[in-house]
Design a protein around this motif. Structure first.
Motif, mmCIF file in Angstrom:
data_model
loop_
_atom_site.group_PDB
_atom_site.id
_atom_site.type_symbol
_atom_site.label_atom_id
_atom_site.label_comp_id
_atom_site.label_asym_id
_atom_site.label_seq_id
_atom_site.Cartn_x
_atom_site.Cartn_y
_atom_site.Cartn_z
ATOM 1 N N GLN A 114 21.168 58.877 7.662
ATOM 2 C CA GLN A 114 22.292 59.372 8.467
ATOM 3 C C GLN A 114 23.113 60.409 7.699
ATOM 4 N N ASN A 115 23.391 60.093 6.440
ATOM 5 C CA ASN A 115 24.178 61.036 5.628
ATOM 6 C C ASN A 115 23.501 62.390 5.548
ATOM 7 N N TYR A 116 22.195 62.347 5.298
ATOM 8 C CA TYR A 116 21.443 63.597 5.174
ATOM 9 C C TYR A 116 21.482 64.377 6.488
ATOM 10 N N LEU A 117 21.168 63.694 7.579
ATOM 11 C CA LEU A 117 21.067 64.400 8.861
ATOM 12 C C LEU A 117 22.432 64.872 9.370
ATOM 13 N N ILE A 120 14.348 70.939 10.853
ATOM 14 C CA ILE A 120 15.271 70.095 10.078
ATOM 15 C C ILE A 120 14.615 68.750 9.759
ATOM 16 N N TYR A 121 13.902 68.183 10.736
ATOM 17 C CA TYR A 121 13.186 66.930 10.484
ATOM 18 C C TYR A 121 12.113 67.118 9.410
ATOM 19 N N LEU A 153 1.585 58.047 12.377
ATOM 20 C CA LEU A 153 2.841 57.532 12.927
ATOM 21 C C LEU A 153 3.706 58.699 13.370
ATOM 22 N N GLN A 154 3.993 58.744 14.678
ATOM 23 C CA GLN A 154 4.911 59.751 15.197
ATOM 24 C C GLN A 154 6.289 59.436 14.650
ATOM 25 N N SER A 155 6.838 60.357 13.855
ATOM 26 C CA SER A 155 8.055 60.030 13.111
ATOM 27 C C SER A 155 9.302 60.708 13.647
ATOM 28 N N GLY A 156 9.135 61.630 14.575
ATOM 29 C CA GLY A 156 10.289 62.290 15.176
ATOM 30 C C GLY A 156 9.787 63.243 16.249
ATOM 31 N N THR A 157 10.608 63.474 17.284
ATOM 32 C CA THR A 157 10.181 64.395 18.334
ATOM 33 C C THR A 157 11.347 65.275 18.768
ATOM 34 N N THR A 158 11.019 66.471 19.254
ATOM 35 C CA THR A 158 12.015 67.317 19.898
ATOM 36 C C THR A 158 11.432 67.763 21.236
ATOM 37 N N HIS A 159 12.315 67.865 22.239
ATOM 38 C CA HIS A 159 11.846 68.179 23.587
ATOM 39 C C HIS A 159 12.560 69.386 24.170
ATOM 40 N N TYR A 160 11.791 70.217 24.860
ATOM 41 C CA TYR A 160 12.365 71.300 25.651
ATOM 42 C C TYR A 160 12.243 70.902 27.113
ATOM 43 N N PHE A 161 13.388 70.916 27.830
ATOM 44 C CA PHE A 161 13.389 70.437 29.212
ATOM 45 C C PHE A 161 13.422 71.532 30.268
ATOM 46 N N GLY A 162 13.583 72.804 29.848
ATOM 47 C CA GLY A 162 13.819 73.824 30.855
ATOM 48 C C GLY A 162 15.118 73.500 31.573
ATOM 49 N N ASN A 163 15.195 73.763 32.901
ATOM 50 C CA ASN A 163 16.421 73.395 33.608
ATOM 51 C C ASN A 163 16.170 72.355 34.701
ATOM 52 N N GLY A 164 15.097 71.592 34.520
ATOM 53 C CA GLY A 164 14.754 70.565 35.508
ATOM 54 C C GLY A 164 15.831 69.503 35.657
ATOM 55 N N PHE A 165 16.288 68.942 34.542
ATOM 56 C CA PHE A 165 17.357 67.938 34.604
ATOM 57 C C PHE A 165 18.654 68.566 35.095
ATOM 58 N N SER A 166 18.956 69.781 34.651
ATOM 59 C CA SER A 166 20.255 70.337 35.043
ATOM 60 C C SER A 166 20.289 70.625 36.540
ATOM 61 N N LYS A 167 19.132 70.936 37.137
ATOM 62 C CA LYS A 167 19.085 71.063 38.603
ATOM 63 C C LYS A 167 19.254 69.682 39.253
ATOM 64 N N ALA A 168 18.516 68.684 38.725
ATOM 65 C CA ALA A 168 18.576 67.342 39.313
ATOM 66 C C ALA A 168 19.982 66.744 39.241
ATOM 67 N N PHE A 169 20.709 67.077 38.167
ATOM 68 C CA PHE A 169 22.044 66.494 37.969
ATOM 69 C C PHE A 169 23.171 67.441 38.377
#
Length: 475
Positions: free
Chosen positions: A52-55, A182-183, A225-241
């Motif tokens: 946590q300190n590092y990140l 960064i990861y 072992l999948q140790s971390g992930t980053t996701h690009y969502f486009g604007n699908g959620f922002s339209k839905a919400f």
RNA sequence: CGGGGCGUAGCGUAGCUUGGUAUCGCGUCUGCUUUGGGAGCAGAAGGCCGCAGGUUCAAAUCCUGUCGCCCCGACCA
């Protein structure tokens, strides 16, 4: 190194049992009364605090702010993005009662917080001036897992989840890659773990994401072992919400979104990448205790005061130090701190007092040598740096030795069954990915960024190959 | 959700077939001696034998049910 700790099962004998032994004997965790929910004991939690300190430093350098959102989501909010719901609904824990009454709207204990962030963003993003929004949250999430293992897969686990909103698609895509970097850097600088960076296949990507990127680590038993992930969502959620803002040009637009996270699974990664038959081996910069001082014959005059003096000098120099002056025998202490993976052990006894020296033992290679105490700060600094480098090199060497190219389907099967990554060319069809999974149980770990074609056909179907892809059995 | 194990002191266990005073080791506590690779001796504390029924003069043991945990698979960070 040749002295084995008999209370820990050897890695070659039973890797799963070895892992459990290390978790418990190194006092990282304990099981609770509820399956899949573990107790993070102080020593295990302290590793998480170092992460946590590092990140937090890295996140703040890149302009992110920490926030905290509720742990419950009402069902109607959760239902808004359909791919996301389909992905997570089966593993949700749901609260149905409050104050002794049935709840009108059931409450979902967050399995991840995309919905909560989107709902909040829809209230606070009105203008292009409100963008970007770069938020991060430290919290725990709950996913009702059928099979659980300490740190690797729990019903509840601790993590950080970044959720960002951007005016342009390009900026959001860059954010996704920036956080992955960064990861990756955390692996190199803090955990001494070399990751393979890449993009997930359609089959493996996050529910609701357009692209998922991953850092994959290779464990000592050859599983990934999948140790971390980053996701690009486009604007699908922002339209839905209904997240909308008024842009400079006077038009109403939906922002582009990312999310990214690492979890306490990283602790599992550290254990299985670096650990040995004597227990845990912690990389120096993430170790809660970097140096343990063991006094020998501490009742003899001068011994304990010298040990205390060394502790003070090292603490003043910024190292995390423990002096064990308990009445256990030295041999017991040696074993105990080796099991706990403390990188350096300083022994001081009557023999050392005369010539102002000490013995220093390195956990990673088991070597022990005599050092002068007059410049102990720089000695410790150099030794910790050397250990970090040695551990990273050893892990990298193991990684590289276990990425093997396959040209035929027989080779694919052979390589994934032996353990490690099978590097192959792939046509891009889901059918071939499914076939490998069905026959070997290995999955596509990622389409690595490093794309150098070494063949022109897919070994599964024989059709023209489009990507280099890594397959492996995984946790 | 399938397959396999297991519930007896803080931990690990014996006893169960053939019902009759709860076994051993580690750990804990006290004291003395020890201390450069898990110390020795002496003493002490600690148990609804997972839970609920049943059979019996008597159940850790036999019967029925139930709950939980661990491991291996299928699903996922």
């Amino acid at each position: 190194m040749d002295i084995k700790n008999k209370s820990i099962t050897s890695r070659d004998e039973d890797f799963a049992q070895w892992y459990t032994d290390v978790c418990k004997k190194a006092e990282l965790m304990d099981y609770s009364e509820v399956k899949g929910f573990i107790i993070y004991r102080p020593y295990g939690y302290a590793i998480w605090e170092e992460i946590q300190n590092y990140l937090n430093k890295e996140f703040k350098k890149t302009g992110h702010e920490n926030v905290y959102l509720p742990m419950v989501i009402n069902e109607s909010l959760f239902q808004k993005e359909k791919d996301h719901v389909a992905g997570f609904a089966p593993e949700c824990l749901i609260a149905t009662q409050g104050g002794g009454q049935e709840l009108q709207d059931k409450l979902i204990i967050r399995p991840t917080s995309e919905c909560l962030f989107c709902e909040h963003y829809s209230h606070i993003i009105k203008s292009y001036r409100d963008l970007p929004k770069l938020y991060n949250q430290w919290c725990s999430v709950v996913r009702w897992e059928k099979t659980t293992r300490p740190f690797l897969r729990g019903s509840e686990f601790l993590w950080q989840e970044g959720h960002t909103m951007h005016a342009s698609e390009d900026e959001a895509r860059q954010e996704t890659l920036r956080m992955l970097d960064i990861y990756d850097k955390m692996g190199r600088d803090l955990l001494a773990i070399p990751f393979v960076k890449g993009r997930k296949t359609e089959k493996e990507k996050f529910a609701g994401a357009l692209e998922t990127y991953t850092i994959e680590a290779l464990m000592h038993d050859g599983k990934a072992l999948q140790s971390g992930t980053t996701h690009y969502f486009g604007n699908g959620f922002s339209k839905a919400f209904g997240i909308q803002y008024l842009d400079k040009d006077g038009k109403i637009k939906n922002p582009y979104q990312t999310s990214w996270g690492v979890s306490t699974r990283l602790i599992g990664s550290i254990i299985m990448v670096h650990g040995d038959d004597n227990g845990l081996v912690l990389p120096p910069y993430v170790a809660p205790i970097q140096v343990v001082i063991v006094p020998i014959k501490m009742n003899e005059p001068g011994v304990l005061s010298k040990a205390k003096e060394i502790k003070e000098i090292l603490e003043k120099a910024g190292f995390r130090v423990k002096l064990d002056d308990s009445d256990k025998t030295p041999g017991w202490k040696f074993s105990e701190y080796e099991m706990k993976g403390v990188p350096l052990r300083i022994e001081v006894g009557p023999k050392d007092l005369a010539n102002n020296s000490c013995m220093i033992h390195k956990r990673n290679d088991g070597t022990k040598s005599k050092y002068d105490l007059s410049n102990i700060e720089s000695t410790v600094k150099d030794l910790l740096a050397a250990i970090h480098k040695e551990m990273y090199s050893a892990a990298l060497k193991n990684l590289l030795a276990n990425i093997k190219e396959a040209h035929t389907f027989e080779e694919v099967q052979k390589i994934v069954n032996e353990g490690g990554y099978c590097k192959m060319m792939w046509c891009g069809d889901r059918a071939c990915e499914d076939k490998i999974k069905e026959i070997t149980n290995a999955t596509a770990r990622c389409i690595p960024f490093d794309q150098v074609a070494f063949d022109d056909h897919c070994p599964v179907c024989g059709k023209e190959a489009k990507y280099v892809v890594l397959f492996a059995k995984a946790y």
